[in-house]
Design a protein around this motif. Structure first.
Motif, PDB file in Angstrom:
ATOM      1  N   GLU A 132      -6.970   4.364   5.569  1.00  0.00           N
ATOM      2  CA  GLU A 132      -6.914   5.581   6.557  1.00  0.00           C
ATOM      3  C   GLU A 132      -8.342   6.657   6.541  1.00  0.00           C
ATOM      4  O   GLU A 132      -8.339   7.498   5.242  1.00  0.00           O
ATOM      5  N   GLY A 133      -8.779   7.204   8.156  1.00  0.00           N
ATOM      6  CA  GLY A 133      -9.288   8.016   7.707  1.00  0.00           C
ATOM      7  C   GLY A 133     -10.864   7.680   8.073  1.00  0.00           C
ATOM      8  O   GLY A 133     -11.341   8.434   8.228  1.00  0.00           O
ATOM      9  N   ARG A 134     -10.840   6.243   7.319  1.00  0.00           N
ATOM     10  CA  ARG A 134     -12.269   5.596   7.942  1.00  0.00           C
ATOM     11  C   ARG A 134     -12.475   4.761   8.643  1.00  0.00           C
ATOM     12  O   ARG A 134     -11.450   4.273   9.049  1.00  0.00           O
ATOM     13  N   LYS A 135     -13.905   4.759   9.500  1.00  0.00           N
ATOM     14  CA  LYS A 135     -14.008   3.959  10.652  1.00  0.00           C
ATOM     15  C   LYS A 135     -14.997   2.992  10.212  1.00  0.00           C
ATOM     16  O   LYS A 135     -16.368   2.543   9.929  1.00  0.00           O
ATOM     17  N   LEU A 136     -14.587   1.459  11.690  1.00  0.00           N
ATOM     18  CA  LEU A 136     -15.734   0.331  10.796  1.00  0.00           C
ATOM     19  C   LEU A 136     -17.278   1.231  11.023  1.00  0.00           C
ATOM     20  O   LEU A 136     -18.301   0.808  10.252  1.00  0.00           O
ATOM     21  N   ALA A 140     -14.234  10.837   3.707  1.00  0.00           N
ATOM     22  CA  ALA A 140     -13.034   9.978   3.978  1.00  0.00           C
ATOM     23  C   ALA A 140     -13.731   8.261   4.221  1.00  0.00           C
ATOM     24  O   ALA A 140     -13.263   7.506   4.223  1.00  0.00           O
ATOM     25  N   GLN A 141     -15.391   8.609   5.273  1.00  0.00           N
ATOM     26  CA  GLN A 141     -15.971   8.160   5.700  1.00  0.00           C
ATOM     27  C   GLN A 141     -16.242   6.894   5.227  1.00  0.00           C
ATOM     28  O   GLN A 141     -16.586   5.762   4.928  1.00  0.00           O
ATOM     29  N   PHE A 142     -17.842   7.685   3.651  1.00  0.00           N
ATOM     30  CA  PHE A 142     -18.715   6.923   3.045  1.00  0.00           C
ATOM     31  C   PHE A 142     -17.951   6.388   1.594  1.00  0.00           C
ATOM     32  O   PHE A 142     -17.628   8.071   1.299  1.00  0.00           O
ATOM     33  N   GLU A 143     -18.645   5.801   0.767  1.00  0.00           N
ATOM     34  CA  GLU A 143     -17.782   6.020  -0.614  1.00  0.00           C
ATOM     35  C   GLU A 143     -18.944   6.976  -1.332  1.00  0.00           C
ATOM     36  O   GLU A 143     -20.253   7.260  -0.620  1.00  0.00           O
ATOM     37  N   PRO A 144     -18.993   7.464  -2.190  1.00  0.00           N
ATOM     38  CA  PRO A 144     -19.796   8.769  -3.244  1.00  0.00           C
ATOM     39  C   PRO A 144     -21.266   8.063  -3.075  1.00  0.00           C
ATOM     40  O   PRO A 144     -22.192   8.835  -3.364  1.00  0.00           O
ATOM     41  N   ASP A 145     -21.525   7.155  -3.334  1.00  0.00           N
ATOM     42  CA  ASP A 145     -22.614   6.677  -3.700  1.00  0.00           C
ATOM     43  C   ASP A 145     -23.736   6.105  -2.802  1.00  0.00           C
ATOM     44  O   ASP A 145     -25.130   5.519  -3.081  1.00  0.00           O
ATOM     45  N   SER A 146     -23.078   6.070  -1.883  1.00  0.00           N
ATOM     46  CA  SER A 146     -23.939   5.787  -1.022  1.00  0.00           C
ATOM     47  C   SER A 146     -24.346   6.644   0.159  1.00  0.00           C
ATOM     48  O   SER A 146     -24.655   7.655  -0.435  1.00  0.00           O
ATOM     49  N   ALA A 147     -26.093   5.727   0.727  1.00  0.00           N
ATOM     50  CA  ALA A 147     -26.504   7.038   1.191  1.00  0.00           C
ATOM     51  C   ALA A 147     -26.749   7.703   1.907  1.00  0.00           C
ATOM     52  O   ALA A 147     -27.607   8.956   2.336  1.00  0.00           O
ATOM     53  N   ARG A 178      -1.901  17.117   4.872  1.00  0.00           N
ATOM     54  CA  ARG A 178      -2.759  17.819   5.512  1.00  0.00           C
ATOM     55  C   ARG A 178      -4.482  18.093   5.528  1.00  0.00           C
ATOM     56  O   ARG A 178      -4.659  18.546   6.582  1.00  0.00           O
ATOM     57  N   ARG A 179      -4.698  17.253   4.158  1.00  0.00           N
ATOM     58  CA  ARG A 179      -5.989  16.961   5.322  1.00  0.00           C
ATOM     59  C   ARG A 179      -6.771  15.769   5.830  1.00  0.00           C
ATOM     60  O   ARG A 179      -5.737  14.502   4.905  1.00  0.00           O
ATOM     61  N   PRO A 180      -7.523  15.690   6.973  1.00  0.00           N
ATOM     62  CA  PRO A 180      -7.641  14.403   7.647  1.00  0.00           C
ATOM     63  C   PRO A 180      -8.269  12.894   6.213  1.00  0.00           C
ATOM     64  O   PRO A 180      -9.343  13.801   5.962  1.00  0.00           O
ATOM     65  N   GLY A 181      -7.318  11.779   6.389  1.00  0.00           N
ATOM     66  CA  GLY A 181      -8.429  10.976   5.235  1.00  0.00           C
ATOM     67  C   GLY A 181      -7.847  11.087   4.216  1.00  0.00           C
ATOM     68  O   GLY A 181      -8.989  10.289   3.146  1.00  0.00           O
ATOM     69  N   ARG A 182      -6.930  11.713   3.601  1.00  0.00           N
ATOM     70  CA  ARG A 182      -6.909  11.718   2.291  1.00  0.00           C
ATOM     71  C   ARG A 182      -6.956  10.443   1.341  1.00  0.00           C
ATOM     72  O   ARG A 182      -5.673   9.853   2.364  1.00  0.00           O
ATOM     73  N   ALA A 183      -6.936   9.693   1.038  1.00  0.00           N
ATOM     74  CA  ALA A 183      -7.282   8.905   0.580  1.00  0.00           C
ATOM     75  C   ALA A 183      -5.955   8.436  -0.493  1.00  0.00           C
ATOM     76  O   ALA A 183      -5.564   9.458  -0.896  1.00  0.00           O
ATOM     77  N   LEU A 184      -4.969   6.993  -0.891  1.00  0.00           N
ATOM     78  CA  LEU A 184      -4.459   6.901  -1.256  1.00  0.00           C
ATOM     79  C   LEU A 184      -4.533   7.020  -2.632  1.00  0.00           C
ATOM     80  O   LEU A 184      -5.798   6.992  -3.345  1.00  0.00           O
ATOM     81  N   LEU A 185      -3.433   7.059  -3.622  1.00  0.00           N
ATOM     82  CA  LEU A 185      -3.789   5.840  -4.500  1.00  0.00           C
ATOM     83  C   LEU A 185      -4.847   5.387  -4.654  1.00  0.00           C
ATOM     84  O   LEU A 185      -5.101   4.279  -5.245  1.00  0.00           O
ATOM     85  N   TRP A 186      -6.485   6.124  -5.428  1.00  0.00           N
ATOM     86  CA  TRP A 186      -7.557   4.878  -6.411  1.00  0.00           C
ATOM     87  C   TRP A 186      -7.038   3.678  -7.062  1.00  0.00           C
ATOM     88  O   TRP A 186      -7.656   4.233  -8.076  1.00  0.00           O
ATOM     89  N   SER A 187      -6.221   2.411  -7.403  1.00  0.00           N
ATOM     90  CA  SER A 187      -6.465   2.092  -7.773  1.00  0.00           C
ATOM     91  C   SER A 187      -7.634   1.272  -8.063  1.00  0.00           C
ATOM     92  O   SER A 187      -7.880   0.557  -9.274  1.00  0.00           O
TER      93      SER A 187
END
Lengths: 130, 344
Positions: B185-189, B218-225, B23-32
């Protein structure tokens, strides 16, 4: 049951495992896989395990990318695998190994050659002025 | 493979194997490969006040989820996915109740709030200085440790500069390399141009804040600027145009409320809540405000008087808010509507 499979498989006499570069890619586009393989096998043929990759052409950010599976490299070196010179140089650049002595030697030779060239160039100029 | 080592704060997302993951674009896999840092300690270190509540506290999360609401129609609205004909099921009342209960649980999973972290410190750590190599190369080498079992946060990524210096890679280089060797998935270079300021303005004009925020997660890490910048701009735009309802039953609502309460810009949200007759949500908001700013005047007054409901809003309005007139009008309208409906 007669077990004959191990007699049919290839046996290497005096061979050893080596961590080396296997060339792949296309025309004018090389790409190396860092691979643990038997020494006697062909360079690009069947290997035991791929343990990294190296892209010799720089990307849009002017970087050469090298991926190293350090855990497996440590395992193979622990099993007694040899490491070829280019892989040793790469690992030296990465900091995992100490710097390869030939790299330092080549750097010093290059420096001396450049200094000599600069010196001869400046000597040529000064007699030309006079 | 689960991450090993000391217990670290892990943010669990929905498993991609479940059918609703499409359903959601770029939904992450189980974040181990979870986050190596503790969100609570981050906030604490920044505010230098040990008792300050952080985003992930249970009490704070319960207040925020109450305010987010649970509109099943909005959460499970049709999303661009594989085209298949709808299935109809004949159910008894009991089965329908069971199905609704399951749907509510799934909705709660979908509404799990993404983490709010402070901006990451830039990495500049030199591991070795080999000036002998200066001049031999014109290209820098980037070495990535591709061991599968190390968490991404602890991966070794080093750069050998042409000057011979061996340094740790910066955060942007790290993100790029991890995306090259472990693509998500969902993250571009290269981050898509939607995140540039001019394009964000266009997107906000079309009321597509939620889509932008989903793409950002989906694209950025949560602590990135970039993540923090995009989120702050979205929240500012929503606050400016009072479009709070766009995010109401989504997982971004909690983050928005946290941002507004930290900057004391709660007036617009309060007015919106009163106009939609959500007095409970308004009281939750004011409680959260008092938890985060315990030394403000209205918090002290409430402690003395112990007010509830509409009185709480009136106390808050008189002491803390800047748009007193608007809130008074909205409250009056609400009370008149209540009186007329009671009379009927």
């Amino acid at each position: 049951m007669v077990h004959l499979a191990h007699l049919l498989m290839k046996n290497y006499h005096g061979g050893h495992v080596a961590v080396q570069l296997a060339l792949g890619g296309c025309a004018n586009r090389p790409f190396f896989r860092i691979v643990a393989a038997y020494n006697k096998r062909a360079r690009d043929s069947k290997y035991l395990e791929q343990v990294g990759c190296y892209d010799p052409l720089p990307n849009s950010h002017n970087e050469k990318l090298v991926g190293l599976n350090i855990e497996r490299i440590k395992h193979w070196i622990g099993c007694g695998a040899h490491v070829t010179k280019p892989v040793e140089k790469l690992l030296g650049l990465s900091g995992f190994f100490p710097l390869h002595p030939m790299m330092i030697t080549n750097a010093e030779r290059l420096r001396k050659r450049r200094a000599l060239k600069a010196k001869t160039a400046s000597e040529e100029e000064t007699p030309g002025d006079q | 493979m689960a991450g090993f080592g000391a217990p670290r704060w892990r943010f669990l997302w929905r498993c991609a194997a479940s059918p609703l993951a499409l359903r959601r674009p770029g939904r992450a896999l189980l974040w181990s490969r979870g986050y190596g840092q503790d969100a609570g300690s981050e906030a604490n270190k920044k505010k230098s006040d040990v008792t300050k509540p952080c985003f992930m506290d249970e009490l704070v999360q319960s207040l925020l989820s109450k305010m987010t609401g649970l509109d099943l129609q909005k959460v499970f609205r049709p999303i661009k996915q594989e085209l298949k004909p709808p299935t109809y099921k004949l159910m008894t009342e009991k089965q329908l109740a069971e199905a609704t209960r399951k749907a509510i649980e799934e909705a709660k999973e979908l509404l799990k709030m993404p983490p709010v972290l402070s901006e990451r410190e830039p990495i500049d750590d030199v591991l070795a200085e080999d000036r002998i190599l200066e001049g031999t190369e014109t290209i820098k080498y980037v070495f990535t440790d591709t061991t599968y079992s190390t968490p991404h946060r602890e991966r070794f990524i080093v750069v050998r500069e042409p000057s011979g210096v061996l340094r740790k890679a910066s955060w942007e280089e790290r993100d790029r390399m991890i995306q090259v060797y472990f693509p998500r998935e969902g993250r571009k270079l290269v981050p898509p141009p939607i995140f540039k300021d001019e394009n964000l303005k266009t997107v906000f004009r079309e009321d597509r804040h939620e889509e932008v925020l989903n793409l950002c997660i989906a694209q950025f890490e949560p602590d990135s600027a970039d993540y923090i910048r995009v989120h702050h701009q979205t929240y500012e735009d929503i606050d400016k145009h009072a479009k709070y309802d766009l995010l109401r039953s989504t997982r971004h609502f909690g983050g928005m409320v946290w941002y507004l309460v930290n900057r004391k810009k709660t007036d617009g949200l309060l007015i919106d809540m009163i106009q939609r007759n959500l007095i409970d949500d308004a009281t939750c908001l004011i409680n959260l405000y008092h938890m985060l700013h315990p030394d403000c005047q209205s918090a002290k007054e409430v402690k003395e008087e112990d007010a509830y409901g509409v009185d709480l809003i009136k106390v808050f309005m008189k002491t803390e808010s800047k748009k007193v007139g608007y809130i008074e009008l909205a409250l009056q309208a609400y009370q008149e509507a209540l009186a007329s409906s009671a009379a009927l």
